[in-house]
Write a protein that holds these residues in place. Sequence first.
Motif, PDB file in Angstrom:
ATOM      1  N   THR A 110      -4.065  -4.002  22.913  1.00 42.40           N
ATOM      2  CA  THR A 110      -4.541  -4.174  24.287  1.00 42.40           C
ATOM      3  C   THR A 110      -3.773  -3.307  25.288  1.00 42.40           C
ATOM      4  N   LYS A 111      -2.493  -3.079  25.040  1.00 38.89           N
ATOM      5  CA  LYS A 111      -1.668  -2.272  25.940  1.00 38.89           C
ATOM      6  C   LYS A 111      -1.086  -1.111  25.141  1.00 38.89           C
ATOM      7  N   PHE A 112      -1.370   0.122  25.577  1.00 36.43           N
ATOM      8  CA  PHE A 112      -1.023   1.318  24.808  1.00 36.43           C
ATOM      9  C   PHE A 112      -0.187   2.245  25.679  1.00 36.43           C
ATOM     10  N   TYR A 113       1.008   2.622  25.180  1.00 38.13           N
ATOM     11  CA  TYR A 113       1.993   3.383  25.952  1.00 38.13           C
ATOM     12  C   TYR A 113       2.387   4.619  25.159  1.00 38.13           C
ATOM     13  N   THR A 114       2.120   5.818  25.681  1.00 34.97           N
ATOM     14  CA  THR A 114       2.401   7.035  24.931  1.00 34.97           C
ATOM     15  C   THR A 114       2.848   8.135  25.883  1.00 34.97           C
ATOM     16  N   ALA A 115       3.080   9.331  25.339  1.00 31.78           N
ATOM     17  CA  ALA A 115       3.579  10.452  26.136  1.00 31.78           C
ATOM     18  C   ALA A 115       2.470  11.465  26.408  1.00 31.78           C
ATOM     19  N   PRO A 116       2.541  12.162  27.536  1.00 32.89           N
ATOM     20  CA  PRO A 116       1.562  13.217  27.825  1.00 32.89           C
ATOM     21  C   PRO A 116       1.477  14.273  26.734  1.00 32.89           C
ATOM     22  N   THR A 117       2.596  14.541  26.044  1.00 35.74           N
ATOM     23  CA  THR A 117       2.562  15.514  24.946  1.00 35.74           C
ATOM     24  C   THR A 117       1.545  15.108  23.884  1.00 35.74           C
ATOM     25  N   ALA A 118       1.548  13.835  23.506  1.00 34.51           N
ATOM     26  CA  ALA A 118       0.602  13.346  22.498  1.00 34.51           C
ATOM     27  C   ALA A 118      -0.830  13.441  23.021  1.00 34.51           C
ATOM     28  N   ILE A 119      -1.020  13.126  24.283  1.00 41.18           N
ATOM     29  CA  ILE A 119      -2.364  13.197  24.864  1.00 41.18           C
ATOM     30  C   ILE A 119      -2.865  14.639  24.864  1.00 41.18           C
ATOM     31  N   ARG A 120      -2.019  15.570  25.302  1.00 38.67           N
ATOM     32  CA  ARG A 120      -2.427  16.983  25.336  1.00 38.67           C
ATOM     33  C   ARG A 120      -2.712  17.500  23.936  1.00 38.67           C
ATOM     34  N   LEU A 121      -1.927  17.047  22.964  1.00 36.83           N
ATOM     35  CA  LEU A 121      -2.162  17.456  21.579  1.00 36.83           C
ATOM     36  C   LEU A 121      -3.543  17.017  21.116  1.00 36.83           C
ATOM     37  N   LEU A 122      -3.897  15.764  21.387  1.00 34.82           N
ATOM     38  CA  LEU A 122      -5.146  15.211  20.874  1.00 34.82           C
ATOM     39  C   LEU A 122      -6.370  15.689  21.637  1.00 34.82           C
ATOM     40  N   THR A 123      -6.195  16.119  22.889  1.00 34.68           N
ATOM     41  CA  THR A 123      -7.349  16.643  23.631  1.00 34.68           C
ATOM     42  C   THR A 123      -7.903  17.903  22.977  1.00 34.68           C
ATOM     43  N   LYS A 124      -7.080  18.621  22.250  1.00 33.18           N
ATOM     44  CA  LYS A 124      -7.524  19.863  21.604  1.00 33.18           C
ATOM     45  C   LYS A 124      -8.655  19.612  20.616  1.00 33.18           C
ATOM     46  N   TYR A 125      -8.708  18.394  20.071  1.00 32.28           N
ATOM     47  CA  TYR A 125      -9.680  18.100  19.024  1.00 32.28           C
ATOM     48  C   TYR A 125     -10.963  17.495  19.569  1.00 32.28           C
TER      49      TYR A 125
END
Length: 532
Positions: free
Chosen positions: A243-258
Amino acid sequence: ELHVDTKREKCNEPGDELTVTYRELLRRVCQFANVLKSQGVKKGDRVSIYMPMVIELVVAMLGCARIGAVHSIVFAGFSAESLCERIMDSQCSLRLIVWDFFLSVCVRVHLCFISLQVPWNPEVDLCWHSLLREASDECEPEWCESEDPLFILYTSGSTGKPKGVLHTISGYMLYTATTFKMVFDHQPDDIYWCTADIGWITGHSYITYGPLASGATSVLFEGLPTYPDVGRMWEIVDKYRVTKFYTAPTAIRLLTKYGNEPVQKYKRESLKVLGTVGEPINPEAWQWYYSVVGDSRCPIVDTYWQTETVNKPVSLSVLQTFPFFGVVPAILNESGEELEGPSEGYLVFKQPWPGLMRTVYGNHQRFETTYFKKFPGYYITGDGCRRDKDGYYWITGRIDDMLNVSGHLLSTAEVESALVEHESVAEAAVVGRPHPIKGESLYCFVTLNEGVTYNHTLEAELKKQVREKIGAIATPDYIQNAPGLPKTRSGKIMRRVLRKIACDEQELGDISTLADSSVVEQLFQNRCCTGV
């Protein structure tokens, strides 16, 4: 419960999992606390821990806390030399090391510098599992004062020598529990997942202490977000109904590539709140996180804080907000004058709060010099900040010689020191260059000794040297041969000019103080166009 998706012997296969209840965790913690006591560890002793993201890491740190020992966790991505430096600085009496060799968890009871890839030594090596089998699962907690130390965690220093940030028991525990509950709006039925590594302050605060002190059900994950495919994170969200998800912008930018498809093949209906931490998030990544991952229905908690301060949510780059209560920021100019209204300058804080560090371990003078000397009466963050007309705070980035690479704060001085230790290098200067995934990358200028030729072999040696001295996270992305560096007449390197060169920005501003301006033109001609 603590749901553990972990690598172990199945190499990060999705089906490899473990569920640990609070009762079971207490039993394991008590056993390990008794193991520590059997090895002579007592209240106030320092224990160094070097482990991947496995349940034994949580057990080890809480076992230390239960008997009043001070844990010093070193991120498992650091090199053996970096580990040794931290062990020696904290004067640890016991060292815990884990590696994947037969899944052994070992206690080394003496302090010496070794490689992790070593054969078993029965004189100093003790098997975790054997020790726990023989240990009682009952251990009364050690009574401690509120200001007794809880842990030391090393963060990069602008001088190159890491600082041992020391946090105390009551203030830290109170603040992590409170901020976890209020920032993430924790509810009893939540399933919470922070993707950080426990080797960093985010993992200390928002995987271990904050959630456990609040009775939360959490997910602990060891592995890569792209294995066995790039939908792994969202598969875990659905699997555990996060329900609550906490991560880093690096991971988000990595996954947007796909693209969107790897995300949208999973439901993610359980998600209620999304969070980011570690570095500024750019507008494009934020929009993708909000609209694709959160289906445009989950608020994003964008948080800014430091190893030294624990949590204080304010704006980074897209979201804007006011500080957490008890945190009183101010913006100062170069002269130390407090600015009012819309303004930009040094971000400082005017009063302490419970989660603020108490000292630099073994060097209180460095604590005072680093955080209070430049602007007496204020805590200095080292970050720049802008306040808009509505009173919201926006972090503009580091002011001192520090780089934020994939959410990891690295000292340029530390990287420079590793480079100049190579026999071919006379001088080195390191600056940051924007990177679409990591936020910042390391761009290194090296001046070689007379008669040395720069080639690919030397470049590979220099990268290897930095990896071995500091760790893989500090591997240079770019190394440029620099016959000379832009210096003032007093001999100070003009890093502002080097940043311009690294980014191929021709507008240099005032360079009238340069001793030799021809160096700049030569560096532009030789600049690196691609990195590794």
